[in-house]
Design an enzyme around this catalytic site. Structure first.
Site, short mmCIF file in Angstrom:
data_model
loop_
_atom_site.label_atom_id
_atom_site.label_comp_id
_atom_site.label_asym_id
_atom_site.label_seq_id
_atom_site.Cartn_x
_atom_site.Cartn_y
_atom_site.Cartn_z
N LYS A 161 38.14 24.08 42.47
CA LYS A 161 38.69 23.55 43.72
C LYS A 161 38.57 22.02 43.73
CE LYS A 161 37.57 27.49 46.72
NZ LYS A 161 36.72 27.95 47.82
N LYS A 190 38.18 32.96 56.22
CA LYS A 190 36.82 32.86 56.75
C LYS A 190 36.49 31.40 57.06
CE LYS A 190 32.09 34.08 55.63
NZ LYS A 190 31.16 34.69 54.69
N GLU A 217 33.53 38.40 40.97
CA GLU A 217 33.10 37.27 41.82
C GLU A 217 31.67 37.50 42.32
OE1 GLU A 217 35.93 34.66 44.32
OE2 GLU A 217 34.90 35.80 45.85
N GLY A 222 33.41 37.31 52.17
CA GLY A 222 34.87 37.45 52.09
C GLY A 222 35.30 38.73 51.40
N ARG A 223 34.70 39.02 50.24
CA ARG A 223 35.18 40.18 49.47
C ARG A 223 34.69 41.51 50.03
NH1 ARG A 223 32.29 36.61 46.66
NH2 ARG A 223 30.21 37.17 45.94
N GLU A 250 45.18 27.05 49.52
CA GLU A 250 46.36 27.91 49.37
C GLU A 250 46.78 28.50 50.73
OE1 GLU A 250 43.56 28.00 47.61
OE2 GLU A 250 43.83 28.89 45.62
N HIS A 289 50.84 52.79 27.73
CA HIS A 289 51.93 52.22 26.94
C HIS A 289 51.77 50.71 26.82
CE1 HIS A 289 53.78 56.15 27.08
NE2 HIS A 289 53.37 56.18 28.33
#
Ligand code: F6P
Length: 539
Positions: free
Chosen positions: A504, A198, A345, A259-260, A204, A376
């Site tokens: 950041k 965006k 978030e 974004g999400r 990253e 498990h």
């Protein structure tokens, strides 16, 4: 009814068993279930009564939920710290509604959708070829956070709908080993790259995009391969062109798509390339139907509202701090990770919209894994630790494999877990069981405490008729709206994420310190860790 009186309400609930609620109401399952768009929600295993639920509906009313839903869907600037509307829902509306809400801006949105659909058609039909004139076989999608999770969850959920013959590979983490593994298997001559960011400033993503760019330039004979084989999705057209993507290959996003919540925008391009336009539209259609349900259904039957209120009940009245997401379907294995981001978030906040410290807790810690694997692993703690962890079980009634008996066993395990978490096993039950098995009394008294289980763990069970693009769309929209409702009731802004900024900033300072820059503002611990890292690199 307001948030501060909620914990008063929970006294009775804390001392009663969920199983007793079934004996008190023979119609509990009918009364505590609802269905919509291929989804059925059974919330009868929640520790709640009609009276308590009606208090929660009152809480929703006191919070002016109906007005807030209208405000979101009509494009009011509800993300107040970033001065943005929150309109990802408009992306799944018919065009006439888009025009009504966005006015002339709708033209750009509709044109982008058409452009995206053309790209999908051209690439899957072979009308658009790679620099060397070959048909594309693979797509690398580079993005992180909201520019990754939605694509990931939908790609794995919709495997039977991968109809175009293209394979997508998603790269998110800034870990060279993960990228090298992927690139080693790919051919630059038939690989299309889509950078999704965006902001187009995410460290990253940019580092990964650069690594993939270098790989492609190195192995391709055409120096213009980036212009011919790269696309980008971003609000930052300038940065994306500076990176080397041709402007005509950049699909815009808008600041009103968080974004999400962005899967429904051009962020979904890698997914649409794999499942085709028709299936991508069905995904949006399912979400749209859930949007309609959310806006037009009374709270008592409104699935997102119910799930949100039950979550508030568990978090604030009963004070349970976690939420387990346990899909018993391999296709939904990426859902817990996706919901971790959307929920935590969005609602991991502790000040109100107006910046005041809240007197109540907000988002739970969300975790989970596909079943039965979790049984498990962490489910031991869910059965026998002192912490009660409310759970959402999610199941597809129709299996998608050719092994029907596997599916039956899988579903049996899911239903068994919700039953076991609710019922538990008392000391007396364990003692009786051991005695009936002929165990000696001294052994019984030694073993019995270890074999008791607390029970009384509330859960929802969501049944999907089957996995389909429509049902997945509805499921994701259900959780989006649940999270929004909780944000309204907690009085927070669910649509910013300032909390990720400090990491950041410090990441940049630490990187600079690793390269010889100033480190004295860092703690002695961090300075030592940097020293040890540099030492190992320089060895
Ligand atoms: O994690 C923070 C965040 O800003 C997310 O909200 C976002 O989805 C992600 O980083 C990636 O951001 P972008 O799409 O701008 O690269």
């Amino acid at each position: 009814m307001d948030m501060s009186s909620l914990s008063q309400l929970s006294k009775a609930a804390k001392s009663r068993s969920i199983t007793s609620l079934f004996s008190a109401d023979v119609d509990r399952v009918d009364n505590y279930s609802t269905s919509k768009v291929g989804l059925y929600l059974d919330f009868s295993k929640q520790n709640i009564t009609n009276e308590e639920l009606s208090q929660l509906f009152e809480l929703a009313n006191t919070s002016k939920l109906t007005d807030k839903i209208k405000a979101q869907f009509s494009g009011e600037m509800i993300n107040n710290t970033e001065k943005r509307a929150v309109l990802h829902t408009v992306l799944r509306c018919p065009n006439e509604i888009k025009r009504k809400i966005l006015g002339t801006h709708a033209d750009e949105v509709i044109a982008t959708e058409q452009h995206m659909a053309e790209i999908v058609d051209d690439i899957s039909s072979g009308a658009l070829l790679s620099a060397s004139g070959e048909k594309f076989t693979d797509i690398i999608a580079i993005g992180i956070g909201g520019s990754y999770y939605g694509i990931k969850v939908a790609l794995s959920a919709l495997k039977p709908f991968h109809t175009t013959g293209l394979n997508a590979h998603v790269i998110a983490n800034v870990d060279g080993a993960a990228i090298e593994d992927k690139l080693a298997k790919l051919n630059t001559a038939t690989t299309l790259v889509i950078v999704i960011s965006k902001t187009f400033t995410t460290q990253e993503t940019l580092l990964n995009a650069l690594a993939v760019k270098n790989w492609m330039l190195k192995h391709s004979e055409d120096p213009c391969v980036i212009e011919k084989q790269w696309f980008a999705v971003s609000t930052n057209i300038v940065k994306a062109t500076e990176f080397g993507v041709l402007e005509k290959n950049i699909l815009p996003m808008w600041d009103w798509v968080g974004g999400r919540f962005s899967l429904w925008s051009a962020v979904g391009l890698p997914l649409a390339l794999v499942i085709g336009n028709e299936n991508f539209n069905k995904l949006k259609q399912g979400a749209y139907e859930m949007d309609q349900h959310f806006q037009n259904t009374p709270f008592e039957q409104n699935m997102p509202v119910l799930m949100a209120l039950l979550g508030i009940w568990n978090r604030n009245a009963l004070q349970y701090s976690s939420l387990a997401i346990l899909p018993y379907d391999h296709s939904l294995r990426a859902l817990p990770g996706y919901l971790q981001q959307t929920d935590m978030e969005s609602n991991g906040k502790s000040v109100s919209n107006s910046g005041e410290k809240l007197a109540w807790k907000t988002a739970p810690t969300v975790f989970g894994q596909e079943g039965t694997n979790g049984q498990h692993a962490f489910m031991q703690l869910m059965h026998q630790s002192d912490d009660i962890i409310p759970t959402d079980f999610i199941v597809c009634l129709k299996g998608s494999s050719d092994l029907p008996s596997h599916h039956q066993v899988l579903i049996a395990n899911c239903f068994a877990q919700s039953e076991a978490l609710m019922r538990g096993k008392t000391l007396a039950e364990v003692e009786d069981e051991l005695a009936a098995a002929g165990v000696m009394s001294d052994v019984i008294s030694r073993l019995a405490p270890h074999k008791t289980m607390k029970g009384n763990t509330p859960s929802n069970t969501l049944l999907l008729d089957e996995m389909s693009p429509e049902n997945l769309g509805a499921l994701l929209a259900l959780y989006e709206h649940k999270i929004f409702v909780q944000g309204v009731i907690w009085q927070i802004n669910s649509f910013d994420q300032w909390g990720v900024e400090l990491g950041k900033q410090l990441g940049n300072s630490i990187l600079s310190a690793m390269n010889g820059g100033e480190a004295s503002m860092l703690s002695a611990s961090s300075q030592n860790l940097i020293k040890r890292f540099n030492h190992s690199v320089n060895k």
